[in-house]
Design a protein around this motif. Structure first.
Motif, short mmCIF file in Angstrom:
data_model
loop_
_atom_site.label_atom_id
_atom_site.label_comp_id
_atom_site.label_asym_id
_atom_site.label_seq_id
_atom_site.Cartn_x
_atom_site.Cartn_y
_atom_site.Cartn_z
N VAL A 430 -13.99 -5.66 56.74
CA VAL A 430 -14.59 -6.90 56.34
C VAL A 430 -14.96 -7.79 57.66
N LEU A 431 -16.21 -8.31 57.49
CA LEU A 431 -16.80 -8.95 58.76
C LEU A 431 -16.88 -10.46 58.66
N ASP A 432 -16.88 -10.80 59.48
CA ASP A 432 -17.11 -12.42 59.68
C ASP A 432 -18.45 -12.91 59.63
N PRO A 433 -19.14 -13.46 58.82
CA PRO A 433 -20.37 -14.16 58.88
C PRO A 433 -20.65 -15.48 59.39
N LEU A 443 -21.41 -17.05 51.98
CA LEU A 443 -21.62 -15.90 52.44
C LEU A 443 -20.54 -14.73 52.92
N TYR A 444 -20.64 -13.68 52.70
CA TYR A 444 -19.63 -12.50 52.98
C TYR A 444 -20.06 -11.33 53.49
N ALA A 445 -19.82 -10.63 54.42
CA ALA A 445 -20.16 -9.58 55.12
C ALA A 445 -19.00 -8.46 55.16
N HIS A 446 -19.43 -7.25 54.95
CA HIS A 446 -18.79 -6.21 55.07
C HIS A 446 -19.50 -5.03 55.83
N CYS A 447 -18.89 -4.11 56.45
CA CYS A 447 -19.32 -2.98 56.77
C CYS A 447 -20.11 -1.95 55.53
N LEU A 448 -21.12 -1.61 55.68
CA LEU A 448 -21.66 -0.67 54.47
C LEU A 448 -20.80 0.45 54.21
N ARG A 449 -20.60 0.73 52.63
CA ARG A 449 -19.91 1.85 52.32
C ARG A 449 -20.55 3.13 52.95
N ASP A 450 -19.93 3.86 53.46
CA ASP A 450 -20.54 5.19 53.85
C ASP A 450 -21.79 5.20 54.41
N GLN A 451 -21.73 4.23 55.55
CA GLN A 451 -22.98 4.01 56.33
C GLN A 451 -22.38 3.73 57.63
N PRO A 452 -22.28 4.45 58.64
CA PRO A 452 -21.81 4.14 59.94
C PRO A 452 -22.70 3.18 60.59
N LEU A 457 -24.65 -7.78 53.51
CA LEU A 457 -24.37 -9.34 53.42
C LEU A 457 -24.38 -9.74 51.93
N LEU A 458 -23.63 -10.46 51.52
CA LEU A 458 -23.65 -11.06 50.15
C LEU A 458 -23.77 -12.55 50.46
N ALA A 459 -24.79 -13.00 49.42
CA ALA A 459 -25.23 -14.54 49.65
C ALA A 459 -25.33 -14.85 48.34
#
Length: 540
Positions: A430-433, A443-452, A457-459
């Motif tokens: 989980v990232l901090d946007p 707003l929410y941010a995560h590292c992408l699933r299975d994508q280094p 971003l979720l808005a």
């Protein structure tokens, strides 16, 4: 004129697109222009620089199938149901003291159904929790004989071997791990009234003999409402702690790898319980048990649905015109904060699991099956992940108004499509946007699933009147959810209806390629931005 969203050319990662199956032929173009004065004031987000703030379980987004669905029985009657039933028998397996008219009989759920399995598997890996108030008084028929016409004394329902084997097989097909709770009603107790593991032992033994295991378990469902769940008269925190000593020793001996969850409280941190209802507090339970749980579990409902909201102090079902309000969307955060504070005082450092949650208790309100609830659903996932809640289990997969799927047809509802997008996009880091740049924009941010290195971003623009804007310092692929009517059961992805295809194939989620720079989000819309080339070091 600045072109912010141009014609989609879909340069998505092949692995991501391969997970969705049915192409959509329509070509869509969306153009948004911003005055120079507005673009100068637009908040900026640099995906490569977003810091990590939490980690969630790979099975974070999970779901419940209630025990009463497995055995068959009376569960929350959908608002649309017109059936008229004869009054239930006095020992009908439903919560104590509740109006029988609130319920409707269901035959056991068909867990071999191909559509149900396919749609559940698309959300895997996940946890499948089989529990609920009904589980508190369910007897396990540990033979291949048919279930008796009447449950044994001290129980209100019967779970057969075939029904439980159906759960185990379904979990295997859906890439799900089992979470459950056990019976604790009068039939499980010795002459002194102390809980015994006889029933739980039968289930664990059969599960192991079938080649499966219980990943995590709560001793019982919702001890804070113990009397409603069929507890002995006078049951309190000390009685729970006494029983838990027996249960913990049993679990450590018979299933040492199973995560001990508890206490699984509900109705706290909000006005969920009527003032007259006798409850046991989670704080008293944790004080009585001491630091014994592997993870602290709780249930979260922002309100009681309209079908159950009676009596002084009950939080009446939320009205549609308030469903996008900041007050409503923040309720899950307030409830989580309540249980986190109790955790910090009694079991600091233990992870939090939200093992049962939905739009409203008692089956959900009338709009729970519409796009309007997807704002709460995704916002709640975002908030709880940001707070480090490890697991979030939606109630239910396919029963009553709050099910992700229609209980009769297993057709996806809007929250299923929201869940599927979250599953494909949002990884475990989980990232901090940063703070919300505008009222109504979440707003929410995560590292992408299975994508280094990639970032999602979720808005969520919960404003029904105003667009929202941010500037993203990277090119992205855009997936926007909208509906013609917010209380519609049909959801649009970039303007195209989402439907199952032939043989229940899932549709391809076609994106709009979006260059680095300002992005505008329409009123009452939910948008995921897929940024595989972000290069965020926290995501490697």
């Amino acid at each position: 004129m600045r072109v912010l969203i141009r014609e989609g050319n879909y340069p998505m990662a092949k692995r991501f697109l391969a997970a969705a199956l049915l192409p959509i032929s329509a070509s869509l173009i969306a153009i948004v222009a911003l005055p120079a004065s507005l673009t100068a004031q637009t908040p900026k987000i640099a995906p490569a620089a977003l810091p990590r703030i939490a980690t969630i379980d790979e099975r974070f987004q999970s779901y419940n199938i209630e025990m009463v669905e497995v055995t068959g029985g009376r569960f929350w009657k959908p608002y649309a149901s017109k059936s008229a039933e004869t009054p239930p028998a006095p020992n009908a397996n439903q919560p104590v003291g509740m109006d029988p008219a609130l319920y409707e009989y269901r035959s056991p759920i068909d867990l071999s159904n191909a559509r149900l399995r396919k749609l559940a598997a698309a959300l895997g890996p996940a946890y499948l929790r089989v529990s609920g108030t009904w589980a508190n008084s369910t007897f396990f028929q540990d033979s291949d004989s048919p279930a008796p016409a009447t449950p044994p004394e001290g129980f209100k329902a019967v779970l057969t071997r075939a029904e439980w084997k159906g759960v185990l097989d379904f979990a295997g097909a859906a890439n799900a791990q089992i979470v459950t709770s056990f019976a604790f009603s009068a039939g499980t107790r010795d002459a002194a009234g102390v809980w015994t593991p006889a029933e739980a032992g039968k289930i664990l033994a059969f599960t192991g003999a079938s080649g499966s295991r219980i990943a995590a378990a709560e001793f019982m469902n919702e001890p804070t409402f113990a009397s409603m769940g069929g507890a002995p008269a006078g049951y309190d925190a000390k009685a729970y702690a006494r029983d838990l000593v027996v249960f913990r020793s049993f679990l450590n001996t018979k299933s040492p790898g199973t995560i001990l969850l508890g206490p699984g409280g509900v109705g706290e941190g909000s006005m969920l319980a009527p003032a007259a209802m006798k409850t046991i507090s989670s704080a008293d339970i944790l004080a009585a048990t001491g630091p014994v749980f592997d993870a602290i579990s709780y249930h979260s409902y922002g309100a009681i649905s309209a079908r159950c909201a009676v009596g002084p102090g009950a939080a009446a079902g939320i009205k549609p015109d308030a469903a996008l309000s900041e007050e409503w969307l923040s309720r899950s955060e307030k409830i989580e904060s309540f249980y986190a504070a109790i955790r910090d005082k009694n079991e600091p450092g233990k992870p939090l699991w939200n093992t049962e949650t939905a739009e409203a208790a008692c089956g959900g309100d009338r709009f729970a099956a519409t796009f309007l609830d997807s704002f709460r659903y995704l916002n709640q996932l975002g908030i709880l992940a940001r707070h480090g809640v490890r697991v979030h289990m939606h109630n239910t997969l396919a029963a009553s108004d709050y099910g992700l799927l229609d209980e009769k047809t297993y057709e996806p509802r809007p929250n299923y499509w929201a869940a599927l997008l979250w599953h494909r996009m949002m990884g475990t880091t989980v990232l901090d946007p940063g703070p919300s740049p505008a009222p109504g924009l979440h707003l929410y941010a995560h590292c992408l699933r299975d994508q280094p290195g990639g970032v999602a971003l979720l808005a969520i623009n919960a404003s029904e009147k105003s667009p929202a804007r941010i500037e993203v310092a990277a090119a992205s692929e855009r997936f926007s959810l909208t509906a013609v009517d917010l209380q519609d059961g049909k959801v649009l992805m970039n303007g195209v209806p989402l439907d199952l295809g032939p043989n229940d194939e899932l549709p391809v989620f076609r994106s709009f390629s979006t260059p680095a720079g300002p992005i505008e989000f329409a009123p009452a819309s939910i948008t995921f931005l897929y940024i595989p080339s972000a290069g965020n070091p926290a995501c490697r």
